[in-house]
Design an enzyme around this catalytic site. Sequence first.
Site, PDB file in Angstrom:
ATOM      1  N   ASP A  71     -15.405  -4.207  -0.230  1.00  0.00           N
ATOM      2  CA  ASP A  71     -14.803  -4.315   0.980  1.00  0.00           C
ATOM      3  C   ASP A  71     -16.234  -3.959   1.990  1.00  0.00           C
ATOM      4  O   ASP A  71     -16.714  -3.008   1.654  1.00  0.00           O
ATOM      5  CB  ASP A  71     -13.599  -3.154   1.220  1.00  0.00           C
ATOM      6  CG  ASP A  71     -12.281  -3.715   0.316  1.00  0.00           C
ATOM      7  OD1 ASP A  71     -12.451  -4.940   0.063  1.00  0.00           O
ATOM      8  OD2 ASP A  71     -12.102  -2.712  -0.161  1.00  0.00           O
TER       9      ASP A  71
ATOM     10  N   ASP B 273       0.797  -1.083  -0.042  1.00  0.00           N
ATOM     11  CA  ASP B 273      -0.072  -0.066  -0.058  1.00  0.00           C
ATOM     12  C   ASP B 273       0.952   1.223  -0.080  1.00  0.00           C
ATOM     13  O   ASP B 273       1.680   1.346   0.683  1.00  0.00           O
ATOM     14  CB  ASP B 273      -0.862  -0.013   1.104  1.00  0.00           C
ATOM     15  CG  ASP B 273      -1.851  -1.191   1.046  1.00  0.00           C
ATOM     16  OD1 ASP B 273      -1.946  -1.929   0.163  1.00  0.00           O
ATOM     17  OD2 ASP B 273      -2.683  -1.254   2.404  1.00  0.00           O
TER      18      ASP B 273
END
Length: 258
Positions: free
Chosen positions: A134, A12
């Site tokens: 998500d 990330d």
Amino acid sequence: MQQQFTVYPAIDVREGRVVRLRQGDYAQETRYPDAPLEVARRYAAAGASWLHLVDLDAARDGGYTLAALLRDISGSTGLRVQTGGGVRDEAAVEALLEAGAARVVVGSVAVREPSRVIGWLSRFGVERITVALDARLGADGRWRLPVAGWTQGSGLELETLLKAYTDAGLRHLLCTDIDRDGMLAGPNLALYRTLVEQAPGVLVQASGGVRDVADVSAAREAGCGGAVLGKALLDGRFDLADALAVERASPVVDPSSC
């Protein structure tokens, strides 16, 4: 039928640095010293075949910013890159594929405008798109789908949207239990077993909470098609090579085919 399983080490990136967030909270960030390309090369040297690359700046604000890094990784490491963050339109999908992405992850737009993303599955092919649904469990027991880097509510529910994508031929689903993301609490195996049952033929990528190799094995045994490895791997809690041994083990039997 035998079920394939893929390990996805994750990077990330925020402001050019490798970071991890707790439960998607941009105010709870851990930064790591190595440059993203250096981390990718280390994962490739350990034997990984895939990398999960996320543009956290773009996930919240839109406009993917890691095209140059994507080109460097895909061009110099041999890794197949699954990447997303801020992908809002067809032109962005096309640009990432041209920059070297093997698969593009679409999240917020997949929740807000499913009909558009279903069209992308048709245009680009189901092997080139990963839909990220998500979810956060509400007090009422329903899984809801935040958007914009998990900073805004959508009001939509996981089960409803998953059916629409499954009916459209979706092949790759990434689902993060947001409350477990970055928490090292173990993956939500009950959630993934439910998704595997609800979406036969879809390869479900478990994301959020993986602590160790046992968690990777548990995700595989739950019927998942893969597991995304983030904080625990960056923190050195286990070796990527050991997780890849789980990937290479004899395939498990897909329960839906029995």
